[in-house]
Design a protein around this motif. Structure first.
Motif, short mmCIF file in Angstrom:
data_model
loop_
_atom_site.label_atom_id
_atom_site.label_comp_id
_atom_site.label_asym_id
_atom_site.label_seq_id
_atom_site.Cartn_x
_atom_site.Cartn_y
_atom_site.Cartn_z
N SER A 17 -2.92 9.58 13.30
CA SER A 17 -3.31 10.36 12.13
C SER A 17 -2.37 10.10 10.98
CB SER A 17 -3.32 11.85 12.44
OG SER A 17 -2.03 12.30 12.77
N GLY A 18 -2.83 10.49 9.77
CA GLY A 18 -2.01 10.33 8.58
C GLY A 18 -2.72 10.96 7.40
N VAL A 19 -2.33 10.60 6.18
CA VAL A 19 -2.90 11.19 4.99
C VAL A 19 -3.42 10.11 4.06
CG1 VAL A 19 -2.44 12.63 2.98
CG2 VAL A 19 -1.35 13.14 5.14
N ARG A 21 -4.35 8.76 0.39
CA ARG A 21 -3.83 9.01 -0.95
C ARG A 21 -4.72 8.41 -2.02
NH1 ARG A 21 -0.39 13.10 -0.04
NH2 ARG A 21 1.11 12.58 1.57
N ALA A 37 -3.96 6.50 9.00
CA ALA A 37 -4.43 7.31 7.89
C ALA A 37 -5.50 6.57 7.14
CB ALA A 37 -3.28 7.66 6.95
N GLU A 80 -8.96 12.32 -1.55
CA GLU A 80 -7.98 12.05 -0.52
C GLU A 80 -8.33 12.86 0.72
OE1 GLU A 80 -4.28 13.18 -2.32
OE2 GLU A 80 -4.45 15.24 -1.61
N GLU A 82 -7.02 13.62 5.10
CA GLU A 82 -6.14 13.40 6.25
C GLU A 82 -6.98 12.92 7.42
OE1 GLU A 82 -3.30 15.98 9.32
OE2 GLU A 82 -4.31 16.95 7.63
N CYS A 83 -6.45 11.96 8.16
CA CYS A 83 -7.12 11.50 9.37
C CYS A 83 -6.64 12.30 10.57
CB CYS A 83 -6.85 10.03 9.61
SG CYS A 83 -7.76 8.96 8.54
N THR A 84 -7.58 12.73 11.38
CA THR A 84 -7.24 13.44 12.60
C THR A 84 -7.88 12.68 13.76
OG1 THR A 84 -9.21 14.84 12.74
CG2 THR A 84 -7.43 15.56 11.25
N ARG A 89 -10.32 15.01 7.37
CA ARG A 89 -10.13 16.42 7.03
C ARG A 89 -9.57 16.49 5.63
NH1 ARG A 89 -6.59 19.78 11.01
NH2 ARG A 89 -5.03 18.20 10.49
N CYS A 90 -10.10 17.42 4.84
CA CYS A 90 -9.58 17.69 3.50
C CYS A 90 -9.54 19.21 3.34
CB CYS A 90 -10.47 17.06 2.42
SG CYS A 90 -9.85 17.28 0.74
N ARG A 94 -13.74 19.77 7.64
CA ARG A 94 -13.63 18.77 8.70
C ARG A 94 -14.97 18.07 8.83
NH1 ARG A 94 -9.44 19.90 12.37
NH2 ARG A 94 -9.96 17.83 13.20
#
Length: 276
Positions: A17-19, A21, A37, A80, A82-84, A89-90, A94
């Motif tokens: 996971s990550g974010v 940008r 991410a 942008e 986030e990866c789960t 997810r933002c 979800r």
């Protein structure tokens, strides 16, 4: 996918996971299996596992990110995310963490109820708003009360849980569809997800989803979509294919050759073509 056919999409799985940008100009390339991410940025392809940081080939740019909170309903465009382990997810949103079911607990999608694609969703703080033409908006808490029952549901024949979102949601969706009694359920973190590998053997044992068909990510290139539209009497949009990641600046059906990608800090592995 064969470039001579009408394929436009590719499914991708991930492992971390990550974010994601905003767009950036740094070069990125394919890395190892998995994903960290998703970013709005440059997309590149790696020639060799042994030289993954040396031989990078830019193939395009991520142009759009989409989250589809309710399976088969309209998507939400985000800048942008986030990866789960189970998709984008933002904030509170979800990807495909809400599901419409019938009285038997079976999923109800646009395959059975095309009007579902007319329902849009927005999120403001802790409130979800469901909207549709000629219908009064419905406001729901982002997290259903714990006093609401947990229902046993089925997605493509596989058992999965969901917390009932209440009578108001059930009446609103049933009234809009006008075909059968339906309910809305929400997947919660403590619930056991579905195994992607049980849906398609090409996935890894660790790949899991909530209410998505099989893969947590769906990728579409603008070039492939444009090629498809050149052979259509009526143009279709990216939203018709419900991708999570839309890539620009690549060749037609180039995504068929991207077995591994790096998007910013995000590592992706192509798993299979989407039948859409």
């Amino acid at each position: 996918m064969d470039a001579s056919g009408s394929w436009a999409l590719a499914l991708l799985s991930f492992s971390a996971s990550g974010v994601a940008r905003q767009p950036r100009s740094t070069w990125v390339g394919i890395a190892a299996l998995g994903l960290v991410a998703v970013a709005l940025g440059t997309v590149a392809w790696r020639h060799s596992h042994l030289r993954r940081r040396r031989r990078l080939q830019q193939v395009g740019t991520v142009a759009q990110l989409w989250i589809y909170p309710i399976k088969s309903c309209k998507g939400v465009s985000v800048s942008e995310a986030e990866c789960t382990d189970m998709g984008l997810r933002c904030g509170h949103l979800r990807d495909r963490f809400w599901l419409v079911i019938n009285e038997e607990g079976n999923m109800v999608t646009a395959r059975q109820e095309p009007r579902l694609v007319l329902i849009s969703l927005t999120c403001d703080n802790d409130t979800l708003t469901l909207s549709a033409a000629y219908t009064k908006d419905l406001l729901l808490p982002i997290t259903p009360p714990t006093t609401n029952p947990v229902l046993q549901c089925r997605v493509h024949g596989m058992e999965v849980q969901g917390r009932d979102c209440g009578e108001a949601a059930a009446k609103w969706i049933t009234s809009f569809l006008k075909t059968q009694p339906c309910r809305l359920v929400h997947f919660e973190p403590h619930m056991h997800p579905r195994s992607s590998q049980q849906m398609r053997p090409v996935f890894r044992p660790t790949d899991q989803v909530a209410y998505s068909d099989a893969s947590p990510f769906l990728v579409l290139s603008e070039a492939s979509l444009e090629d498809l539209n050149s052979r259509m009497e009526k143009r279709v949009r990216a939203s018709n294919f419900r991708p999570n990641i839309v890539i620009s600046g690549c060749g037609v059906y180039a995504e068929d050759s991207w077995n591994e990608l790096l998007i910013g800090d995000v590592e992706l592995k192509r798993v299979m073509a989407c039948t859409r």
